[in-house]
Write an enzyme that holds these catalytic residues in place. Sequence first.
Site, mmCIF file in Angstrom:
data_model
loop_
_atom_site.group_PDB
_atom_site.id
_atom_site.type_symbol
_atom_site.label_atom_id
_atom_site.label_comp_id
_atom_site.label_asym_id
_atom_site.label_seq_id
_atom_site.Cartn_x
_atom_site.Cartn_y
_atom_site.Cartn_z
ATOM 1 N N LEU A 169 0.820 -1.211 0.000
ATOM 2 C CA LEU A 169 0.000 0.000 0.000
ATOM 3 C C LEU A 169 0.853 1.259 0.000
ATOM 4 C CD1 LEU A 169 -2.991 0.847 0.087
ATOM 5 C CD2 LEU A 169 -2.789 0.961 2.576
ATOM 6 N N HIS A 180 -0.672 -4.490 -6.398
ATOM 7 C CA HIS A 180 -0.396 -4.295 -4.970
ATOM 8 C C HIS A 180 -1.600 -4.711 -4.132
ATOM 9 C CE1 HIS A 180 -2.849 -0.791 -3.629
ATOM 10 N NE2 HIS A 180 -2.886 -0.523 -4.927
ATOM 11 N N CYS A 181 -1.298 -5.114 -2.912
ATOM 12 C CA CYS A 181 -2.304 -5.340 -1.869
ATOM 13 C C CYS A 181 -1.887 -4.486 -0.675
ATOM 14 C CB CYS A 181 -2.431 -6.827 -1.532
ATOM 15 S SG CYS A 181 -0.896 -7.609 -1.030
ATOM 16 N N ARG A 182 -2.205 -4.932 0.518
ATOM 17 C CA ARG A 182 -1.865 -4.098 1.673
ATOM 18 C C ARG A 182 -0.383 -4.170 2.022
ATOM 19 N NH1 ARG A 182 -5.226 -1.624 4.852
ATOM 20 N NH2 ARG A 182 -6.972 -2.895 4.083
ATOM 21 N N GLY A 191 1.850 -6.434 0.086
ATOM 22 C CA GLY A 191 2.620 -6.955 -1.035
ATOM 23 C C GLY A 191 3.203 -8.315 -0.763
#
Length: 856
Positions: free
Chosen positions: A645, A716-718, A720
């Site tokens: 993030l 991406h996520c929160r 990675g």
Amino acid sequence: MGNSHSSENGGNSGSGGGSGGGGSGYSGVSENMIIDLEGRYHIDYKNRNYKKLKPQMFSTFFEHYEIVQADSLINSDFIKNKTVKKNRDNSSNNNSNNNSNNNNNNNTLNNSTIITTTTTTTTTSTPTTTIMITPPQQQQQQRTSLDLTNRDISESSTPNEQQIRLAQEETENQEIVESSFLKSSPVPSPSSSVLKSFESDFQLNTDLTTETFDDNSAEKKRQQQQQQQQNEDSKQSSQQQTQKSKDKDESAKIVNNKSSSTTNIKPILAAAQTSRSTSIPAFNRNKTKEPTKQKIKKEHSTLRKNSLSSSNIITPNNTTNTNAKDGASYFNENSLMSVKSDIKIFSLDLSINRLENITNDILSIMARFEIQELTLSTNFFQIIPDLQLVKSLTTVNLTRNKLSKLQTSVFIELPSLTSLILDRNFISSIPDDIDQIKNLKYLSIKHNALEYLPNSLSNLSQLISLDLSQNKLKTLPPNFDDLINLRMVWLSYNQITSLPSMRKLVNLVTFDISSNKLLSLPKDFAYLVPSRIKQSYSDIDIDEYDENINTCNNINSNNNDSNNSNNNNNNNNDNNNNCNKNNILEMINSTELEGGGLGCLKELNIRDNRELISLPVEYKQVESLMTLVTSIPSEIIPGIFLGGLDSANNAPILQTLGITHILLAIGDCEPFFPKTFKYYSIDDARDAPQYDISQHFEQTNCFIESGRKSGGVLVHCRAGISRSSTLVISYLMKYQRMTFKQAMDLVQSKRPQIQPNPGFKDQLLKYEAKLFCTNILNISSHNSNNKNNNSSNNRKSINNRKSNNIIITINNSSNSNNNNSTDNSNNSSTSTTPNLSSLSSDSSSSASLSKLSISK
């Protein structure tokens, strides 16, 4: 500060003293409780709402203390809900003692005891008893008079006798009522005077004797006068008895004896009343007059044996005395010396109070206890106390106070000080003489107002941990790397723009400089891990490493049908192997030359430095050997980036990397820059094994491919780690024709912290099988189409019977072979395609041969 005792938990088994009621039977907080923390004794005065410390708070430990194991306490404060298994034994012993005391009081007429007990009905909330020492002459007179009264009472039946019996019954009933009251009543409340606590001590400990000091001469005179009056009254009564017995005749002896008995009882009762009114109110008079100083003598050996067997209460040799002026207990030099040899306190917690200062008396007591760790956090200190009096201190915690200056003169006088914590104050500068604290190893001044650091800070050669986060620092001292023993450094949330040389910090393990304003990052940190590079590469089989490299290099390679093309590919692979070996050896040699082989860096945090766009090339060589926490996303293959993030909310970095598409795999997050970048969001994405992320594979793969072609895409996520890495692996399996293991190894080599959860791994394996089956079906369909084309061409060649028929069929067969080879070359990506292509080529060649034979 006292305790409320209850009868259920043996409340009447303890004796009050000092500033709070002590004793073994209680369920609340004890003022003299010591917690045993694996052999280190701890005193907890946390969250007591103290505004000022008093000596009697600590003098209770001189009288008696109780050692409690930490596992017997429920909460982490070590001050509530103590187990009271031993209180039942104590309460039973106390009940037996009370019963024995009552029996002794009832049988005083027949026993030749030296100590006489009397009771009074006073207006106080607790009954009082006294222990008096009577001279031997008075004891004999009382015995003779009591024997006469017993005989006369047994022989007489007059109304006077009934009155005497009623009086005795009343006194006995009073004793019964008072003894039952003692059993059921609690120990005196903290609001009662110290004198009442001694009275309860006399009630419960009948073996104690009372002596008076020579200072109280007035009380001595009064007691002597009372004793003289009692002696004179007894003499007069005895003389009257002898005179009356001689004067009367034998005929009237019985009558005279009866009358004499009644007359003899009167002075005895009067003497008893005088004894009640004169001897007992030694405590009652103290309400109006100053109390007498008393000293309790205890048998140290017997009390210690009993205490160790029944309740863990330890009583020192000397107990406290009562002060006649203020009614509070105080300590003397002898008691302090005895405590010093008896017990040593490791830590004292005075946090969460209202303290503003600590007097020298309290500090001297701490010095006698040899306290090593002192916690004064969350108070109202504006000036650091004179802690130099406690030479044994090793750790001082002054977090959350109102300190505006760091007075190093206080800490310089502490030779054993190793840890200093001054977090969350208002300190704006560090004095230049900070280096005089020679043995300091742990220094924490975070969340203050520091603007600069003195150069003398680098002279703390033994410093191991330094926490200066959440201040206003802009630079570091130029000789910062002289702190060669530093292992952990936290400098986050400052305003630092550049860093000095860090090459000498060979013992550094963690360095956090996140949330600053760094413009560039020195390459020194990359050279602080050469020892790990040597160790890791010495264990690597280079040939095995080359096999993994070859699988990646052969991703986009085509499988040629001829043997010549296979030989050329093998030659190219051999050349690549040699190049890879040379690159690895060059990297090892370069780090050996530049690094020195002494570093041990494990984690470098440079996250949220928005002006830091790129990293030196040296960090690419060690990114798999250390944890590099950064806002710069990791480039997996050209045009595809993977991050967390913090990577998605930094627009300058994204634009510098040429990213145009962003795949957002967070369910509860909205796009940061919807007008600048093209987003694809998975609204219900959850990092849970039971979540089916494979349902999005086809759509996300198409979005990633379109973003890669247009410039670059960020997945991406929160953090990675799990969701975003799963989506990137699925893309590599689909468009780069990799297996799950190949894609996983490639992504993990570029970003070591990735780790899909077990559920996502199972879904990727199923997706791999699905892709494998579809590839086989596509290959078989292409082969069937090629066969149909060959059969149609053969029919055309049979119908044409011209002279150049052979040449035409040969040309047609060659064209068909070329078409088959091009189609097969486009579909040759899996391990089975070379065999299938060879089969198709063989079939085409056989078809051409048949055409030749037919044409002939």
